[in-house]
Design a protein around this motif. Structure first.
Motif, PDB file in Angstrom:
ATOM      1  N   THR A   1      -6.508 -11.473   1.816  1.00  0.00           N
ATOM      2  CA  THR A   1      -5.658 -10.334   2.068  1.00  0.00           C
ATOM      3  C   THR A   1      -6.488  -9.380   2.901  1.00  0.00           C
ATOM      4  O   THR A   1      -7.546  -8.930   2.439  1.00  0.00           O
TER       5      THR A   1
ATOM      6  N   THR B   1      -1.287  -8.983   4.531  1.00  0.00           N
ATOM      7  CA  THR B   1      -1.944  -7.687   4.351  1.00  0.00           C
ATOM      8  C   THR B   1      -1.091  -6.723   3.552  1.00  0.00           C
ATOM      9  O   THR B   1       0.141  -6.746   3.637  1.00  0.00           O
ATOM     10  N   ASN B   2      -1.771  -5.849   2.794  1.00  0.00           N
ATOM     11  CA  ASN B   2      -1.085  -4.770   2.088  1.00  0.00           C
ATOM     12  C   ASN B   2      -0.738  -3.614   3.020  1.00  0.00           C
ATOM     13  O   ASN B   2       0.073  -2.763   2.678  1.00  0.00           O
ATOM     14  N   LYS B   3      -1.390  -3.577   4.183  1.00  0.00           N
ATOM     15  CA  LYS B   3      -1.183  -2.508   5.162  1.00  0.00           C
ATOM     16  C   LYS B   3      -0.708  -3.122   6.477  1.00  0.00           C
ATOM     17  O   LYS B   3      -1.441  -3.163   7.473  1.00  0.00           O
TER      18      LYS B   3
ATOM     19  N   SER C   1       0.826  -1.213   0.000  1.00  0.00           N
ATOM     20  CA  SER C   1       0.000   0.000   0.000  1.00  0.00           C
ATOM     21  C   SER C   1       0.854   1.253   0.000  1.00  0.00           C
ATOM     22  O   SER C   1       0.340   2.353  -0.216  1.00  0.00           O
TER      23      SER C   1
ATOM     24  N   ASP D   1      -6.898  -5.902   4.938  1.00  0.00           N
ATOM     25  CA  ASP D   1      -6.399  -4.544   5.146  1.00  0.00           C
ATOM     26  C   ASP D   1      -7.225  -3.753   6.151  1.00  0.00           C
ATOM     27  O   ASP D   1      -6.782  -2.712   6.639  1.00  0.00           O
ATOM     28  N   ASP D   2      -8.426  -4.216   6.438  1.00  0.00           N
ATOM     29  CA  ASP D   2      -9.322  -3.508   7.346  1.00  0.00           C
ATOM     30  C   ASP D   2      -9.047  -3.935   8.793  1.00  0.00           C
ATOM     31  O   ASP D   2      -9.030  -5.137   9.089  1.00  0.00           O
TER      32      ASP D   2
END
Length: 295
Positions: free
Chosen positions: A259, A279-281, A46, A261-262
């Motif tokens: 995946t 995760t991307n974050k 991200s 991210d939340d």
């Protein structure tokens, strides 16, 4: 130094390598009551272009130890890090090599791929970022003292990529006891590829990407240490079924999900008992898990 094309990797390339069954590291699992491991998907994707050195450096700056990547092979037999089978989405290949649609990785040599910009699509500050070779990628992961969840991407397109990848990992120093025990997992959506990795190096921790039926899980437990499903497929009952089986290293199977991210979804997944979250974050997910764990 580039790796040799797969055709020159002889079948005895792994002779002399240890095949002792090593226990998975405790750091790779999340014991009951502990936050799941946070894994940076394609690096901190991200915040930097995915699957580049910039992405794993971004994860490092965020204090994230574990990164995930995707390995594919070029036309001339070199291993590179890229998610899509096509170069079109994350490089400027359409401008540099027009008329060569669909711009598949396997249709380009490494020299051609090295001419591509793999960063500008994400943002101007990343202009000039390149598609890394596996060799360069492993050097950076080692330099950052990070650990790697490696995906063999579409291995059915690249016969022999399992042995070639292991050979490159050995050259990079990643098949010694310390790396194998604590810092390396190899996963794939292709069960046959994971079987092959396990047959070549039974000490390496392996994961299957997907959610096999509960009835089929015992088959996967013969050669997988992890079952890694998409987060929408994870239930408390499924996690319990995975944890109820022992893998090839005589330890309970892990479950890493993707995946996510939340923060709320991450906390929910943790509550279901997952061992890792991809995760991307990674900073957002890590912080949410730590806050929930502290609370």
């Amino acid at each position: 130094m580039r790796i040799r094309p797969v055709a020159t990797v002889v079948s005895g390339a792994l002779m002399g390598l240890s095949t002792l069954a090593l226990s998975p590291a405790a750091a790779q699992a999340a014991p009951a009551g502990h936050a799941p491991l946070t894994v940076a998907h394609r690096g901190a994707s991200s915040y930097a272009p995915e699957n580049t050195l910039a992405a794993i450096d971004a994860a490092d700056r965020l204090g994230i130890e574990w990164v995930e990547n995707d390995v594919q092979r070029t036309k001339d037999g070199e291993l590179v890090i890229l998610h899509d089978n096509s170069l079109a989405r994350t490089t400027n290949v359409e401008q540099v090599f027009p008329g060569r649609s669909p711009w598949n990785v396997s249709d380009f040599t490494l020299d051609e791929i090295e001419k591509l910009d793999a960063g500008s699509w994400f943002g101007p500050k990343f202009r000039g970022e390149r598609v890394p070779t596996l060799e360069d990628y492993m050097d950076e992961v080692e330099h950052n003292d990070q650990s790697l969840l490696m995906e063999l991407k579409s291995p059915e397109l690249y016969p022999g990529i399992e042995l070639q990848t292991l050979t490159e990992l050995r050259r990079a120093g990643w098949l010694d006891k310390g790396h194998v025990k604590r810092r390396l997992i190899i996963q794939s959506f292709n069960a046959d590829a994971i079987k092959t990795v396990h047959s070549l190096r039974s000490d390496i921790k392996t994961g299957f990407l997907g959610n096999p039926s509960v009835a089929d899980l015992p088959k996967f437990a013969k050669y997988c240490d992890q079952i890694n499903p998409v987060h929408t497929a994870v239930t408390r009952e499924y996690v319990a079924a995975v944890h109820g089986l022992r893998g090839p290293h005589r330890k309970a199977l892990d479950l890493y999900t993707w995946t996510v991210d939340d923060p709320a979804v991450a906390v929910k997944a943790a509550g279901l008992g997952v061992d890792g979250i991809i995760t991307n974050k990674p900073d957002v997910v890590r912080d949410a898990l730590e806050k929930h764990d502290d609370g």
